[in-house]
Scaffold this motif. Structure first.
Motif, PDB file in Angstrom:
ATOM      1  N   THR A 158      46.895  28.760  26.847  1.00 27.02           N
ATOM      2  CA  THR A 158      46.083  28.247  27.949  1.00 27.02           C
ATOM      3  C   THR A 158      46.846  28.262  29.271  1.00 27.02           C
ATOM      4  OG1 THR A 158      46.733  26.002  27.293  1.00 27.02           O
ATOM      5  CG2 THR A 158      44.603  26.796  26.527  1.00 27.02           C
ATOM      6  N   LEU A 159      48.105  27.847  29.251  1.00 29.43           N
ATOM      7  CA  LEU A 159      48.895  27.808  30.487  1.00 29.43           C
ATOM      8  C   LEU A 159      49.157  29.210  31.028  1.00 29.43           C
ATOM      9  CD1 LEU A 159      51.498  24.969  29.809  1.00 29.43           C
ATOM     10  CD2 LEU A 159      49.399  24.861  31.161  1.00 29.43           C
ATOM     11  N   LEU A 160      49.508  30.141  30.158  1.00 27.59           N
ATOM     12  CA  LEU A 160      49.788  31.502  30.607  1.00 27.59           C
ATOM     13  C   LEU A 160      48.526  32.185  31.124  1.00 27.59           C
ATOM     14  CD1 LEU A 160      52.235  32.680  27.775  1.00 27.59           C
ATOM     15  CD2 LEU A 160      52.810  32.129  30.162  1.00 27.59           C
ATOM     16  N   PHE A 161      47.407  31.954  30.462  1.00 28.80           N
ATOM     17  CA  PHE A 161      46.159  32.568  30.921  1.00 28.80           C
ATOM     18  C   PHE A 161      45.703  31.952  32.243  1.00 28.80           C
ATOM     19  CE2 PHE A 161      41.577  33.731  30.402  1.00 28.80           C
ATOM     20  CZ  PHE A 161      41.768  35.100  30.322  1.00 28.80           C
ATOM     21  N   GLY A 162      45.990  30.662  32.440  1.00 30.30           N
ATOM     22  CA  GLY A 162      45.686  30.035  33.720  1.00 30.30           C
ATOM     23  C   GLY A 162      46.445  30.682  34.867  1.00 30.30           C
ATOM     24  N   LEU A 163      47.674  31.118  34.611  1.00 30.73           N
ATOM     25  CA  LEU A 163      48.457  31.812  35.635  1.00 30.73           C
ATOM     26  C   LEU A 163      47.820  33.146  36.005  1.00 30.73           C
ATOM     27  CD1 LEU A 163      52.103  31.154  34.339  1.00 30.73           C
ATOM     28  CD2 LEU A 163      50.879  29.955  36.169  1.00 30.73           C
ATOM     29  N   VAL A 164      47.211  33.805  35.051  1.00 32.01           N
ATOM     30  CA  VAL A 164      46.514  35.063  35.333  1.00 32.01           C
ATOM     31  C   VAL A 164      45.310  34.809  36.230  1.00 32.01           C
ATOM     32  CG1 VAL A 164      45.188  36.964  34.316  1.00 32.01           C
ATOM     33  CG2 VAL A 164      47.265  36.147  33.189  1.00 32.01           C
ATOM     34  N   LEU A 165      44.525  33.792  35.899  1.00 29.39           N
ATOM     35  CA  LEU A 165      43.301  33.518  36.651  1.00 29.39           C
ATOM     36  C   LEU A 165      43.577  32.982  38.049  1.00 29.39           C
ATOM     37  CD1 LEU A 165      41.111  31.920  33.835  1.00 29.39           C
ATOM     38  CD2 LEU A 165      41.064  34.273  34.679  1.00 29.39           C
ATOM     39  N   GLY A 193      39.555  38.052  37.830  1.00 31.05           N
ATOM     40  CA  GLY A 193      38.523  37.889  36.815  1.00 31.05           C
ATOM     41  C   GLY A 193      38.451  39.099  35.893  1.00 31.05           C
ATOM     42  N   THR A 194      38.555  40.295  36.463  1.00 32.14           N
ATOM     43  CA  THR A 194      38.526  41.518  35.657  1.00 32.14           C
ATOM     44  C   THR A 194      39.746  41.594  34.742  1.00 32.14           C
ATOM     45  OG1 THR A 194      37.349  42.650  37.452  1.00 32.14           O
ATOM     46  CG2 THR A 194      38.359  44.025  35.759  1.00 32.14           C
ATOM     47  N   MET A 195      40.920  41.235  35.270  1.00 32.71           N
ATOM     48  CA  MET A 195      42.134  41.214  34.450  1.00 32.71           C
ATOM     49  C   MET A 195      41.986  40.233  33.286  1.00 32.71           C
ATOM     50  SD  MET A 195      44.962  41.236  37.528  1.00 32.71           S
ATOM     51  CE  MET A 195      46.261  40.631  36.460  1.00 32.71           C
ATOM     52  N   GLY A 196      41.503  39.028  33.595  1.00 29.53           N
ATOM     53  CA  GLY A 196      41.337  38.010  32.565  1.00 29.53           C
ATOM     54  C   GLY A 196      40.363  38.447  31.489  1.00 29.53           C
ATOM     55  N   THR A 199      43.029  34.520  16.336  1.00 26.89           N
ATOM     56  CA  THR A 199      41.754  33.840  16.603  1.00 26.89           C
ATOM     57  C   THR A 199      41.988  32.548  17.367  1.00 26.89           C
ATOM     58  OG1 THR A 199      41.799  32.791  14.407  1.00 26.89           O
ATOM     59  CG2 THR A 199      40.533  34.831  14.642  1.00 26.89           C
ATOM     60  N   GLY A 200      43.144  31.906  17.184  1.00 31.88           N
ATOM     61  CA  GLY A 200      43.472  30.715  17.969  1.00 31.88           C
ATOM     62  C   GLY A 200      43.613  31.039  19.444  1.00 31.88           C
ATOM     63  N   ILE A 201      44.360  32.106  19.743  1.00 34.61           N
ATOM     64  CA  ILE A 201      44.510  32.528  21.140  1.00 34.61           C
ATOM     65  C   ILE A 201      43.158  32.953  21.716  1.00 34.61           C
ATOM     66  CG2 ILE A 201      45.579  34.207  22.685  1.00 34.61           C
ATOM     67  CD1 ILE A 201      47.940  34.336  20.765  1.00 34.61           C
ATOM     68  N   ALA A 202      42.392  33.726  20.931  1.00 34.17           N
ATOM     69  CA  ALA A 202      41.090  34.204  21.400  1.00 34.17           C
ATOM     70  C   ALA A 202      40.160  33.041  21.722  1.00 34.17           C
ATOM     71  CB  ALA A 202      40.459  35.107  20.327  1.00 34.17           C
ATOM     72  N   TYR A 203      40.169  32.020  20.858  1.00 31.47           N
ATOM     73  CA  TYR A 203      39.321  30.844  21.085  1.00 31.47           C
ATOM     74  C   TYR A 203      39.648  30.193  22.421  1.00 31.47           C
ATOM     75  CZ  TYR A 203      37.727  25.994  20.573  1.00 31.47           C
ATOM     76  OH  TYR A 203      37.166  24.766  20.800  1.00 31.47           O
ATOM     77  N   ALA A 204      40.939  30.037  22.709  1.00 34.91           N
ATOM     78  CA  ALA A 204      41.360  29.334  23.925  1.00 34.91           C
ATOM     79  C   ALA A 204      41.033  30.126  25.179  1.00 34.91           C
ATOM     80  CB  ALA A 204      42.854  29.033  23.856  1.00 34.91           C
ATOM     81  N   ILE A 205      41.430  31.395  25.217  1.00 39.49           N
ATOM     82  CA  ILE A 205      41.303  32.136  26.475  1.00 39.49           C
ATOM     83  C   ILE A 205      39.880  32.621  26.719  1.00 39.49           C
ATOM     84  CG2 ILE A 205      43.737  32.778  26.383  1.00 39.49           C
ATOM     85  CD1 ILE A 205      42.940  35.584  25.637  1.00 39.49           C
TER      86      ILE A 205
END
Length: 480
Positions: A278-285, A296-299, A349-355
């Motif tokens: 969640t924290l790393l994906f937040g940095l992308v967004l 948004g496209t990258m995410g 699936t855990g990572i997929a669920y979160a991001i």
């Protein structure tokens, strides 16, 4: 700015952090039990607990849809407090069922939690959507889900430490239920004393969120129904419903195939991996080097790849090892060879669920800055997530094969991505964020507007040609 000022109760970031703590104490613990499969009870009890979950999410769909209207009428503090109340009762019902074998309390608890969870999630969604500036929306979403994942991981860790030596198909001990009920009940106190009315929220630069005016419940219901006329919201229904469904299926597969301590370990892995994700994906967004549409496209691209990997592994595991509901459980332990393959299912699936959930939230939150509208968005979002879970648990309660459930959920998630790519490319931009009626821009944007630079709205963006009406609205907000 000093740490004291940063952590003042009226700071939007602090309110979002507190909201995350409340989610950790309620939803986090609830999901820790859900992650065990069968509500933490013996796998043979799965039908009753699945029915309770299906009932819960069917009710949640309704209350979530109208949750924004309730919150706009009675305010976030009372709504959040009411929202926390049902969690301890639901877990108490599961505990009673595990002890006595009588299902009525578990089913009643599902109805009560369906009502209260819709209110809780409405406030949480409202705070993360409406309190963040455009440049921070990804991080606000990430912090809430980070804290939620911490709560899930800690709950799963408690279960794991208690059950690590239990190699049978038994349910969790009484001490687990008691501990969780106490934690959940404590969240009610936190809500009453720490969640503030929206009009008292002040940004770090001293500006407020918006001009708030009272509305009646009839008006709120009307405005909530108007969401169904917004094509952007309607298009998000399938992505919203699909993103949560794996939290029903993966624990069901785990409960069927593995013994208790392995179920506990799997839940711990599932929730722990979501903390950094969640924290790393937040940095992308929220990466300031790129325009929001590019972010948004990258995410979406990252999320799509992870979803394909996770669900591909889930399908291949079931096919390779013949996981079927009408085949007796192999009761594998974590020392068994199949668990090596299942570890990667849990991991991805855990990572997929979160991001994926973060991505859907980010797209929806980018559609507006108006607080009351975002409250309705927050409730609608969780209502549609619950609709997806109601479908998932309904399939399980109805005896649909595990492979059939997996294919349904995989197709729904894959179909969601073209829809979200379309919305990001067509509707997400870097302009006119604070042109909506009643919304107060941050001080830096007001200062820029006062100098006549109405184009410097956010992240170096410029207001494009053809937006004179939006500029006029923005100037009027600044003058007032």
């Amino acid at each position: 700015m000093s740490l004291k000022a940063k952590l003042r109760l009226s700071n939007p970031w602090t309110q979002n952090f507190i909201s995350g703590i409340i989610l950790a104490m309620t939803v986090g613990i609830y999901l820790a039990i859900l992650g065990l499969g069968a509500g933490g009870a013996q796998p043979s009890s799965a039908h009753v607990t699945t029915t309770a979950y299906a009932t819960l999410y069917a009710v949640f769909t309704f209350t979530g849809f109208f949750g924004g209207s309730i919150m706009n009428t009675i305010g976030p503090r009372l709504t959040m407090a009411l929202g926390t109340a049902g969690y301890s009762m639901f877990v108490g019902g599961l505990w009673y069922f595990d002890l006595s074998g009588h299902s009525w309390f578990a089913l009643l608890g599902g109805v009560i939690l369906g009502i209260s969870a819709g209110l809780l999630w409405t406030v949480a969604g409202y705070i993360q959507f409406a309190y963040a500036e455009e440049k921070d929306k990804g991080s606000y979403i990430a912090w809430q889900l980070f804290l939620l994942s911490v709560g899930c991981a800690l709950g799963a860790l408690v279960v794991f430490l208690i059950t690590k030596d239990i190699t049978t198909l038994s349910g969790v001990p009484t001490s687990v239920y008691v501990t969780f009920i106490v934690i959940m009940a404590s969240s009610l106190v936190v809500s009453f004393f720490c969640i503030l009315p929206s009009e008292k929220i002040v940004r770090e630069d001293g500006t407020r969120l918006a001009h708030f005016s009272a509305t009646d419940f009839r008006t709120e219901i009307k405005e909530c129904l108007m969401l169904l006329k917004d094509i952007r919201v309607v298009l998000l229904i399938v992505p919203m419903a699909a993103t949560e469904m794996s939290s029903a299926l993966i624990p069901t597969l785990t409960a069927h195939a593995f013994n208790l301590r392995t179920r506990s370990l799997s839940a711990l892995i599932n929730w722990t991996i979501q903390i950094p994700a969640t924290l790393l994906f937040g940095l992308v967004l929220d990466n300031k080097r790129y325009a929001r549409r590019i972010r948004g496209t990258m995410g979406l691209t990252i999320s799509f790849v992870i979803v394909l990997i996770g669900w591909g592994l889930a399908l291949s595991f079931q096919i390779k090892y013949g996981i079927k509901r009408d085949v007796e459980s192999p009761a594998w332990d974590w020392t068994s060879t199949p668990y090596v393959a299942y570890f990667f299912v849990i991991f991805f699936t855990g990572i997929a669920y979160a991001i994926d959930q973060m991505m859907v939230m980010w797209v929806m939150s980018s559609l507006s800055n108006e607080p009351k509208l975002l409250a309705r968005y927050g409730g609608f979002f969780k209502g549609m997530l619950s609709a997806g879970l109601a479908i998932a648990f309904g399939q399980e309660a109805g005896g649909v094969s595990y492979l059939g459930q997996t294919l349904t959920q995989t197709i729904m998630q894959v179909v969601s991505f073209p829809v979200m790519f379309y919305l990001v490319l067509k509707y997400v931009s870097d302009t006119n964020y604070f042109a909506e009626e009643g919304v107060i821009p941050p001080q830096e944007i007001q200062e820029s507007a006062a100098k006549g630079n109405f184009g410097a709205v956010q992240d170096g963006a410029t207001i494009e040609d053809g937006t004179d009406k939006a500029v006029t609205d923005f100037e009027e907000v600044v003058r007032n």
